[in-house]
Write an enzyme that holds these catalytic residues in place. Sequence first.
Site, PDB file in Angstrom:
ATOM      1  N   GLU A   1     -43.303 -12.327 -14.653  1.00 36.12           N
ATOM      2  CA  GLU A   1     -44.387 -13.290 -14.846  1.00 36.12           C
ATOM      3  C   GLU A   1     -45.445 -13.079 -13.778  1.00 36.12           C
ATOM      4  O   GLU A   1     -45.116 -12.834 -12.605  1.00 36.12           O
ATOM      5  CB  GLU A   1     -43.885 -14.730 -14.674  1.00 36.12           C
ATOM      6  CG  GLU A   1     -43.169 -15.319 -15.836  1.00 36.12           C
ATOM      7  CD  GLU A   1     -42.814 -16.774 -15.547  1.00 36.12           C
ATOM      8  OE1 GLU A   1     -43.622 -17.487 -14.927  1.00 36.12           O
ATOM      9  OE2 GLU A   1     -41.710 -17.177 -15.926  1.00 36.12           O
TER      10      GLU A   1
ATOM     11  N   GLU B   1     -36.434 -19.223 -13.191  1.00 38.35           N
ATOM     12  CA  GLU B   1     -36.837 -19.508 -11.814  1.00 38.35           C
ATOM     13  C   GLU B   1     -35.866 -20.484 -11.136  1.00 38.35           C
ATOM     14  O   GLU B   1     -36.249 -21.598 -10.741  1.00 38.35           O
ATOM     15  CB  GLU B   1     -38.258 -20.059 -11.756  1.00 38.35           C
ATOM     16  CG  GLU B   1     -39.299 -19.019 -12.047  1.00 38.35           C
ATOM     17  CD  GLU B   1     -40.699 -19.431 -11.613  1.00 38.35           C
ATOM     18  OE1 GLU B   1     -40.944 -20.627 -11.404  1.00 38.35           O
ATOM     19  OE2 GLU B   1     -41.550 -18.534 -11.469  1.00 38.35           O
TER      20      GLU B   1
ATOM     21  N   CYS C   1     -25.935 -35.485  -5.185  1.00 38.92           N
ATOM     22  CA  CYS C   1     -25.112 -36.491  -5.863  1.00 38.92           C
ATOM     23  C   CYS C   1     -23.635 -36.374  -5.452  1.00 38.92           C
ATOM     24  O   CYS C   1     -23.246 -35.462  -4.724  1.00 38.92           O
ATOM     25  CB  CYS C   1     -25.245 -36.342  -7.376  1.00 38.92           C
ATOM     26  SG  CYS C   1     -24.370 -34.920  -8.032  1.00 38.92           S
TER      27      CYS C   1
HETATM   28  C1  GLA Z   1     -43.337 -20.142 -13.409  1.00 47.84           C
HETATM   29  C2  GLA Z   1     -42.507 -20.534 -14.596  1.00 47.84           C
HETATM   30  C3  GLA Z   1     -43.292 -20.558 -15.870  1.00 47.84           C
HETATM   31  C4  GLA Z   1     -44.645 -21.184 -15.667  1.00 47.84           C
HETATM   32  C5  GLA Z   1     -45.365 -20.464 -14.568  1.00 47.84           C
HETATM   33  C6  GLA Z   1     -46.749 -20.982 -14.307  1.00 47.84           C
HETATM   34  O1  GLA Z   1     -43.416 -18.794 -13.227  1.00 47.84           O
HETATM   35  O2  GLA Z   1     -41.398 -19.687 -14.757  1.00 47.84           O
HETATM   36  O3  GLA Z   1     -42.554 -21.253 -16.836  1.00 47.84           O
HETATM   37  O4  GLA Z   1     -44.488 -22.517 -15.340  1.00 47.84           O
HETATM   38  O5  GLA Z   1     -44.633 -20.620 -13.381  1.00 47.84           O
HETATM   39  O6  GLA Z   1     -47.380 -20.329 -13.249  1.00 47.84           O
END
Ligand code: GLA
Length: 654
Positions: free
Chosen positions: A305, A150, A160
Amino acid sequence: MGLTRVPGLLFGGDYNPEQWPETVWDEDVRLMAEAGVNIVTVAVFSWSRLEPAPGVHDFGWLDRILDLLHAHGIAADLATATATPPPWLVRAHPDVQPVDAAGTRLEFGSRQGYCPSSPVFRDGSVRLARAMAERYRNHPALAMWHIGNEYGDHTVECFCEESARHFRRWLEDRYGTLDGLNSAWGTSCWGQHYTAWTQISPPRKAPGPVNPAQVLDWRRFSSDALLACFEAERAVLKDVTPDVPVTTNFMSLLHHLDYWKWADAEDFVSDDAYPDPADPAAHVKAALSYDLMRSLKRQPWLLLESAPGAVSWREVNVPKEQGVMRLHSLQALAHGSDGVMFFQWRQARYGPEKFHSAMLPHGGTDTRQWRETLALGADVRRLAEVAGTTTRAEVALVMDWDSWWGLEAPESLPSNRLRLHALLMSWYAPLHARGIDVDLAPPGRDLSSYKVVIVPNLYLCTAEQAANLASFTGRLVVGPFSGVVDAADQVHDGGAPGPLRPLLGVRSEEPWPIPDGRTQELVAHDGTRLVARTWSEWLEVDDAQVLARYRGGPLDGRPAVTRRGAATYLSCVPDDLTPVLDEVLGDAGITAPVLPEGVEACRRGDFLFLLNHGAAEATVPLPAAGTDLLTGRRLHGSVALAPRDAVVLKYRVS
Ligand code: GLA
């Protein structure tokens, strides 16, 4: 052909075995196999465990879990483990940690604590990626690489000194000379004329508004700086394992990263999506971002995800009611995902995400959550033949990150109430309600495959982009405050709509934002009355037909909506766009009645997905007879969909 060598649709989630004693692993893989999990994401945050001291690797545990997964027929989406640099690296090189706009260096103790321009971070992450690739190049579980995690989530930018140096180099590449930069940034304003590159800094906290051209270039630079981190790792992976696909998980419709550019650097697009179960419009917003994911490469993508139930990072984390996990998962498949994956496999016992839902919850297997996980796994297997199929949309929404950054620059615009996401949704929602498949497209892309192109807003519009829009021969709609500035955020000669003026046949003489809480009425030529909020414009017509005029208020009687040939211009955003859409879709020969409340319809290849997000049973007419892949039922005429139920109709065998 799927996204990876794993056949059919992917099903699985993030798996963090290092958070559990190895005695739990056997149960994990056994239950994964029971649920039909065929892939898991491993090692996302494992740098500190894989390299506990500089250059010292401990791959033993990862070897063992990869072997175990493979023995149970489960593939690995193997992360390069670089999402959190380890404490030893940060303590030895404190300048790895990012600095915010006010000059505060952020502490260790969370994740993603790195400055994207830090050579120490870049070298360390590339070295680890190479070590991972060399160790696992021939491991049979390795199905894909997952770089970082992400990008832009916690660390979007760093202010910086190293970032400042990097920014200056980026600016030198872009402008060549200081004269070029001074001219592009309009530094004659407010006495900012630079006489040396070293005088230039990131847009740090300043006494007042910072030069918007500087901010725009900073947004471009910050997206590129993170992309360079991704590309550096990608290069070593491609060197060692050229045939293993590479991705990184996007964050839906994210403001900070230019995903058109990022997608070019990936083998396939993947996304993390967390629609809020408490938001009744969540499925429409999710649909828009899924369509973006499909459109980025015009290929199937991967939901890498999502949450089986509640997340843990909202103020109030509402779980998904029974059936919603399935419905939301099927929705992603409907919009082109070649799999359904979750954060995460086993619910954590500690850390900031211990209350985040998981496929296997704290309560174990005698739980509603686990039963839904099992049922979903079975559904995903039933839909295997959907993998690899594509969507042929006839309507496109144009959007662009440069323009988005310009439109939402702080403190320099006629109003800060024009927000791109809301503008996109104002068009997307009524199209979605009619079950019309929609692509998103950048303004420079070949648009010839579409019948209708809608540009909700293109504040920043170059001559080339305008020429591309002008060459489109279908029905075009352009929304307000478009064609205002060039690539340097300088207003086009003669004002808006700048290079779009010959195409639209209008001149937007003055922006006329509507104060909060007030409305502006407009009346169409057939007497239809509409209401606009937020924005209106003093429009002059060069060569266009007036379709609607403002009524009352400061713009009484002035043109509001115009049409020249096949191009419509709206100088405001009416609450109800139905009359405009009806005309445009009708002209383009697209007939699609509004579906029952909450019902979503999407096509992929020979499959029609019908999903009922509403609270009531809905009867939906079918375009043809076919078989529901989820139940094996033969359907014709129409189908009754219970709330949260879905049908995947195979209705044309090619
Ligand atoms: C993101 C991150 C994960 C986790 C989820 C929780 O998608 O990539 O590591 O923290 O959020 O919702």
